[in-house]
Design a protein around this motif. Structure first.
Motif, short mmCIF file in Angstrom:
data_model
loop_
_atom_site.label_atom_id
_atom_site.label_comp_id
_atom_site.label_asym_id
_atom_site.label_seq_id
_atom_site.Cartn_x
_atom_site.Cartn_y
_atom_site.Cartn_z
N ASP A 200 -9.02 -56.53 17.18
CA ASP A 200 -8.43 -57.83 17.48
C ASP A 200 -8.84 -58.83 16.40
O ASP A 200 -9.96 -58.78 15.87
CB ASP A 200 -8.92 -58.35 18.84
N ARG A 201 -7.94 -59.74 16.11
CA ARG A 201 -8.25 -60.78 15.13
C ARG A 201 -9.37 -61.67 15.65
O ARG A 201 -9.31 -62.21 16.76
CB ARG A 201 -7.01 -61.61 14.84
N ALA A 202 -10.40 -61.82 14.87
CA ALA A 202 -11.54 -62.67 15.22
C ALA A 202 -12.38 -62.83 13.96
O ALA A 202 -12.21 -62.12 12.98
CB ALA A 202 -12.37 -62.06 16.34
N THR A 203 -13.31 -63.80 14.00
CA THR A 203 -14.22 -63.98 12.88
C THR A 203 -15.66 -63.92 13.40
O THR A 203 -16.15 -64.92 13.91
CB THR A 203 -13.97 -65.33 12.18
N PRO A 205 -14.23 -59.79 13.10
CA PRO A 205 -13.57 -58.84 14.00
C PRO A 205 -14.59 -57.87 14.58
O PRO A 205 -15.50 -57.41 13.87
CB PRO A 205 -12.56 -58.13 13.09
#
Length: 234
Positions: A200-203, A205
Motif C-alpha cells: 500500500d502507498r505510504a511513507t 511503505p
C-alpha cells in the motif's frame, strides 16, 4: 490497448494537477543468476542472494508511473533531487546499497542507482529525499527475503509450478507476489527471474497487498513450470 488509454488518461490528469496519484509500490527483487545466464555480460562477482531491482510507484492498473519531466510529467509539487545530486545523500547507506542494490551489469553501482532514481524515485513520495527512498527499499527487501518465503531452494534439476510458489508466498506473508520469468536460451526453459512484492502507498511503505498481476515476463500461466538455477560456484 485499454491499458494504454488508461495510462494516457492518468498522465493527462498529472499534467493538470502536478501530483502523482499512484496507488501502490512494487518492490522488485531479482535473482542474479537468472539475470546473468541468458547471454548478457555481467560483473564477475554475481551475488548469491536476491538483490533489489527497484522500488516502483504503480498506478492502480499496475502501470508504472512515468519518469519525472517538468514539462510532460510534473508528478510532484516539489523540485525533485537531480540524479546527479543523489550520491552525497546516499553516502551513509552506501555499503548497504552495494550489497543489496548492486549493478549486476558492471561495478558501477552508482550509475544504476541514478537510473532507478530518475525512473522511479523522483515520482515517488520521496522526490527530494533520495536516502529515504532507497532506505525504504532496503528495509522491505530485508523484511521479505524470498529465500525464506517461497518454499523452494535453488537447484539445477527441479522444476517448480509457478502456482506452488505463489501459494507458498501467500501462506507465509499473507499476500500474492508477482512472479517474473525469463528463458534460459540453451534449453529454452523458463526460469525464475524476479519476485515482486506489492505494498500500500505510504511513507514508508510497509503493508503488503496482493499484486494485481501475478505473472510477468515469459510466464503466462500459473501452471508454467520454472527452474530456480543455483548461483555460480564461488
Amino acid at each position: 490497448m485499454q491499458n494504454h488509454l488508461l495510462a494516457a488518461a492518468v498522465l493527462a490528469t498529472l499534467l493538470v494537477s502536478g501530483a502523482s496519484d499512484f496507488a501502490f509500490y512494487k518492490l522488485s527483487l531479482i535473482w542474479p543468476t537468472s539475470a546473468c545466464n541468458i547471454g548478457i555480460e555481467c560483473r564477475s562477482d554475481i551475488p548469491s542472494i536476491f538483490t533489489i531491482h527497484g522500488l516502483w510507484p504503480q498506478f492502480a492498473n499496475d502501470i508504472a508511473v512515468p519518469p519525472y519531466n517538468k514539462d510532460t510529467n510534473k508528478c510532484t509539487n516539489v523540485t525533485p533531487t537531480s540524479p546527479d545530486d543523489i550520491l552525497v545523500q546516499l553516502q551513509p547507506i552506501e555499503d548497504k546499497l552495494k550489497l543489496n542494490w548492486p549493478n549486476l551489469r558492471n561495478q558501477d553501482d552508482s550509475q544504476f542507482w541514478k537510473v532507478e532514481w530518475k525512473n522511479h524515485g523522483m515520482c515517488s513520495d520521496y522526490p527530494d529525499q533520495p536516502r529515504d527512498f532507497f532506505n525504504a527499499g532496503l528495509t522491505l527487501a530485508t523484511r521479505y527475503n524470498p529465500l525464506q518465503v517461497m518454499g523452494i531452494k535453488p537447484g539445477d534439476e527441479s522444476l517448480y509450478e509457478v502456482k506452488t510458489i505463489l501459494e507458498a508466498v501467500k501462506k507465509n506473508v499473507g499476500a500474492y507476489p508477482q512472479i517474473a520469468c525469463n528463458i534460459l536460451p540453451e534449453v529454452k526453459t523458463l526460469q525464475l527471474w524476479e519476485i515482486r512484492f506489492c505494498f500500500d502507498r505510504a511513507t514508508p511503505p510497509s503493508v503488503l497487498r496482493d499484486c494485481p498481476n501475478k505473472l510477468a515476463g515469459t510466464c503466462t500461466q500459473e501452471t508454467d513450470e520454472i527452474r530456480f538455477p543455483p548461483p555460480p560456484p564461488v
